[in-house]
Design an enzyme around this catalytic site. Sequence first.
Site, PDB file in Angstrom:
ATOM      1  CG  ASP A 257      -1.928   1.011   1.300  1.00  0.00           C
ATOM      2  OD1 ASP A 257      -2.778   0.994   0.405  1.00  0.00           O
ATOM      3  OD2 ASP A 257      -1.910   1.864   2.216  1.00  0.00           O
ATOM      4  CD  GLU A 306      16.975  -1.101   3.438  1.00  0.00           C
ATOM      5  OE1 GLU A 306      16.833  -1.371   4.640  1.00  0.00           O
ATOM      6  OE2 GLU A 306      16.976   0.068   2.995  1.00  0.00           O
ATOM      7  CG  HIS A 386      -9.614  -0.771  -2.811  1.00  0.00           C
ATOM      8  ND1 HIS A 386      -8.471  -1.195  -3.443  1.00  0.00           N
ATOM      9  CD2 HIS A 386      -9.206  -0.016  -1.774  1.00  0.00           C
ATOM     10  CE1 HIS A 386      -7.422  -0.725  -2.813  1.00  0.00           C
ATOM     11  NE2 HIS A 386      -7.826  -0.010  -1.794  1.00  0.00           N
ATOM     12  CG  ASP A 387      -8.326   3.269  -3.550  1.00  0.00           C
ATOM     13  OD1 ASP A 387      -9.017   3.045  -2.550  1.00  0.00           O
ATOM     14  OD2 ASP A 387      -7.097   3.058  -3.585  1.00  0.00           O
TER      15      ASP A 387
HETATM   16  C1  GLC Z   1      -4.092   3.158  -0.778  1.00  0.00           C
HETATM   17  C2  GLC Z   1      -5.340   2.292  -0.719  1.00  0.00           C
HETATM   18  C3  GLC Z   1      -6.485   3.108  -0.226  1.00  0.00           C
HETATM   19  C4  GLC Z   1      -6.168   3.588   1.173  1.00  0.00           C
HETATM   20  C5  GLC Z   1      -4.852   4.364   1.184  1.00  0.00           C
HETATM   21  C6  GLC Z   1      -4.347   4.573   2.585  1.00  0.00           C
HETATM   22  O1  GLC Z   1      -4.178   4.120  -1.747  1.00  0.00           O
HETATM   23  O2  GLC Z   1      -5.577   1.739  -1.994  1.00  0.00           O
HETATM   24  O3  GLC Z   1      -7.703   2.414  -0.231  1.00  0.00           O
HETATM   25  O4  GLC Z   1      -7.207   4.412   1.640  1.00  0.00           O
HETATM   26  O5  GLC Z   1      -3.824   3.701   0.490  1.00  0.00           O
HETATM   27  O6  GLC Z   1      -3.895   3.379   3.137  1.00  0.00           O
END
Ligand code: GLC
Length: 598
Positions: A257, A306, A386-387
């Site tokens: 992420d 790393e 999902h965004d």
């Molecule tokens: C990434 C994820 C998103 C989340 C963000 C903070 O972009 O895809 O859904 O809200 O990181 O973790």
Amino acid sequence: MNLHQIRAVYKTQRKENSFHNIQGNNYISTTLSPRTCSRNMVMPADFPEFISSGTPDMEWWKKTTVYQIYPRSFCDTNGDGIGDIQGIIEKLDYLEDLGYETIWISPFTQSPQRDFGYDISDYHSISPQYGDMPLFEKLVQELHRRNMKLIFDLVLNHTSNEHAWFKESASSRDNPKADWYIWKDGKGKNGTKPPNNWRAMAGNRAWTYYPARKQFNYTAFLPFQPDLNYHNPEVKQAMFDVARFWLNKGVDGFRLDIISAIYEDPDLRRNPLSLRLAPSDKSLTIFFQNLKNNFLQEKSFEFATELRSVVDEFDNPRRILIGESHGEEELIKQFCYNNGRNGLNAIFLFKAISTPFKAESYREMLMTFEKHFPEPLVPTLVFANHDRTRVITRLGGSIEKAKLLALFQFTCRGIPFTYFGDEIGIPRVRIPLKQGKDAIAIQHKWLPQFLVDRSVEILNRDECRTPMLWNENPNAGFCAVLASPWLPIAGNFKEINVEKQLAEPHSLLNFYKKVIHLRKETPALHNGSLEIAHDLCNKKILAYYRISNGEKYMILLNMSPSRVRNPVNNANILLSTHHQSEESQLQPFEGRVMISGR
Ligand code: GLC
């Protein structure tokens, strides 16, 4: 693979091959024409040893297809209206039947759920909404029994502000965890002004004042997601141990992420202004600011190497790393290969999402990706997650275009990642900002709704996270009839659902199934190099070859709303997006995979 080996693959050869025609269910025998070295192939002279190992099993990730599950919305088995791990286990047969080989699950560890799992309060236990550790272990077993893999969503950049580490860190300036997060004195007479002008990726200011420490705390995303301080070696070790914990549980890799945010400029230099208001998939800009000093730092690229070493402690099978980062390819490719060292296996290429669905734009995109991610690097195109807005909505609701996009995604080079529900065409479900459960929607609820509605991109991410549509029962089979789903069910679920589309031979779902299986069974499509057929490309047509060991396939996409003459003779059609495909012409938005006779 070194340069000689790659060149060897390009030696002219002639080989007889048999292919399975998945449309007609009969076998075609074809003699392939000699292959030539591609004009647009960039030889990876400066990537001599990139994560290329040898045994086919170790390279599983290059051939795989990935299905992203947003666990809250996939399948609820306990009647609380929220999906769970048991639900995922119950749907594995469905995914296996479709042909997917890997699943990526958005976070399901302990969290106050303010960002639905991307705000973690304990990295070592499962959120009770989703299940428990024995259930997770069963999921891993069930996947591996099917020869499928699991990608775990690892949030390294930040924790929740309810994590015990943060609570301790925020309590004073001199506790054992005082330096685990990023704290800075403020500016101005009383130190109440933020240390600099940085904005976070979610648009808010990056600094939040904490009276107990009389200091500002930094976040790259939302204020309740404080960034860990990776300059502190203890933090790095603690988080590497989190990775080891899940690798020991048998996960096959990580989706990382917001990996672009791991380090910030230690001198806190001001960010320059930009002309852009809205975020862009090309560069990291938002609210008239270029986030160049708090994102994409050189040290973050080193960090990827790393992390590679940590993950390589587990090599049977080889585990993989896929990073989330926006930004120019030139820059973000350094996550994969930096200063002579291997890093991530792949980095998401978000530019694909916002590239216009046009032949010329797609050709340009492919050329850019092939230039920056030549073999043995792997370009990994993003069309949904999902965004972001649902694929079918972005394509104006057109099933034909959705099939064409699937054909493109599963036949071009790179790991295909698709988002749950896109295989049946779940649309964006309009949910007013004011009713949003998503933290980004809550942050922007002051915005007039009419402005939000005009944008293709979503501000309320609930709109792409509505439940999976399994059948035409009330609640679409996502949860029990009397349960209340956590988000509304798409209104058209009686027309769009898995059960119905499985029964319709020419549905979007059955097309996904065909193209996934074709990719799986055809080495050139999952392993081969890509060569753009520039002489056949024009405003309407995108054409390219996939080539490997004597096999050569042509992919021809008519990305226009009109019929076009088929420019290729003597090519057997293996798969078409249209069930009534004519030899001499392509229908509007028809795409084909052919055994090349050229
Ligand atoms: C990434 C994820 C998103 C989340 C963000 C903070 O972009 O895809 O859904 O809200 O990181 O973790």
